[in-house]
Design a protein around this motif. Structure first.
Motif, PDB file in Angstrom:
ATOM      1  N   LYS A  64      34.114  92.810   5.513  1.00 44.97           N
ATOM      2  CA  LYS A  64      34.672  93.774   4.555  1.00 44.97           C
ATOM      3  C   LYS A  64      35.958  93.249   3.939  1.00 44.97           C
ATOM      4  N   ALA A  65      36.096  93.463   2.642  1.00 48.13           N
ATOM      5  CA  ALA A  65      37.255  93.060   1.849  1.00 48.13           C
ATOM      6  C   ALA A  65      37.304  91.552   1.622  1.00 48.13           C
ATOM      7  N   ARG A  66      36.339  90.820   2.149  1.00 44.42           N
ATOM      8  CA  ARG A  66      36.288  89.367   1.902  1.00 44.42           C
ATOM      9  C   ARG A  66      35.045  88.970   1.118  1.00 44.42           C
ATOM     10  N   PHE A  67      33.916  89.619   1.383  1.00 44.36           N
ATOM     11  CA  PHE A  67      32.649  89.282   0.744  1.00 44.36           C
ATOM     12  C   PHE A  67      32.262  90.383  -0.247  1.00 44.36           C
ATOM     13  N   THR A  68      31.591  89.984  -1.316  1.00 44.91           N
ATOM     14  CA  THR A  68      31.093  90.943  -2.294  1.00 44.91           C
ATOM     15  C   THR A  68      29.650  90.613  -2.632  1.00 44.91           C
ATOM     16  N   ILE A  69      28.790  91.602  -2.483  1.00 49.04           N
ATOM     17  CA  ILE A  69      27.388  91.427  -2.826  1.00 49.04           C
ATOM     18  C   ILE A  69      27.146  91.971  -4.225  1.00 49.04           C
ATOM     19  N   SER A  70      26.272  91.313  -4.964  1.00 48.03           N
ATOM     20  CA  SER A  70      25.927  91.798  -6.294  1.00 48.03           C
ATOM     21  C   SER A  70      24.527  91.314  -6.630  1.00 48.03           C
ATOM     22  N   ARG A  71      23.978  91.904  -7.656  1.00 46.68           N
ATOM     23  CA  ARG A  71      22.639  91.510  -8.066  1.00 46.68           C
ATOM     24  C   ARG A  71      22.546  91.564  -9.577  1.00 46.68           C
ATOM     25  N   ASN A  72      21.718  90.704 -10.115  1.00 53.56           N
ATOM     26  CA  ASN A  72      21.421  90.696 -11.545  1.00 53.56           C
ATOM     27  C   ASN A  72      19.907  90.779 -11.657  1.00 53.56           C
ATOM     28  N   ASN A  73      19.413  91.976 -11.831  1.00 52.69           N
ATOM     29  CA  ASN A  73      17.964  92.163 -11.863  1.00 52.69           C
ATOM     30  C   ASN A  73      17.327  91.458 -13.062  1.00 52.69           C
TER      31      ASN A  73
END
Length: 121
Positions: A64-73
Motif C-alpha cells: 500500500k502507498a507504494r504500488f499502483t494497479i491500473s488497466r487499459n481495456n
C-alpha cells in the motif's frame, strides 16, 4: 488464450519498475485482474487486484502507498507501477484474470508466465 507479463528486472532499493500484462486470445474487459508474487519456498501471495471496470482495487498491506494497479481495456493490458521497492519485494510476479475481484489465487482462471523482480539493498 494467453497473458504475457513483462517489465521485471533488477533495481536497487528505493527504485521503481512498471510491470505490464497483455492479454491475447481473449478480451480483458470482462475479467477482474490480479497481480501475485512468489518467492522460492514461499506460497504465492496476492499483491493487488482490480475489477473489470477499474472501480474496485485492493492492495496487500505490504505494498500500500507504494504500488499502483491500473488497466487499459482498450489496449487489453494491465499494469503494476511499483515505487519505493524494497529487497523483500524480490519475487516472480504473475498476472492473472478471473471472474471476480479477489486476492485469492485459486479464483483466477488465466495466468501469465511470470516476470522476475529483483531488488538489491
Amino acid at each position: 488464450v494467453q497473458l504475457q507479463a513483462s517489465g521485471g528486472g533488477s533495481v536497487q532499493a528505493g527504485g521503481s519498475l512498471k510491470l505490464s500484462c497483455t492479454a491475447s486470445g481473449f478480451t480483458l474487459d470482462y475479467y477482474a485482474i490480479g497481480w501475485f508474487r512468489q518467492s522460492p519456498g514461499q506460497e504465492r501471495e496476492g499483491v493487488s487486484c482490480i475489477s473489470n471496470g477499474g472501480d474496485i482495487q485492493y492492495y496487500a498491506d505490504f505494498v500500500k502507498a507504494r504500488f499502483t494497479i491500473s488497466r487499459n481495456n482498450a489496449e487489453n493490458t494491465l499494469y503494476l507501477q511499483m515505487n519505493s521497492l524494497k529487497p523483500e519485494d524480490t519475487a516472480t510476479y504473475y498476472c492473472a484474470a478471473g471472474a471476480s475481484t479477489s486476492r485469492i489465487a485459486r479464483r483466477y482462471i488465466y495466468w501469465g508466465q511470470g516476470t522476475q523482480v529483483t531488488v538489491s539493498s
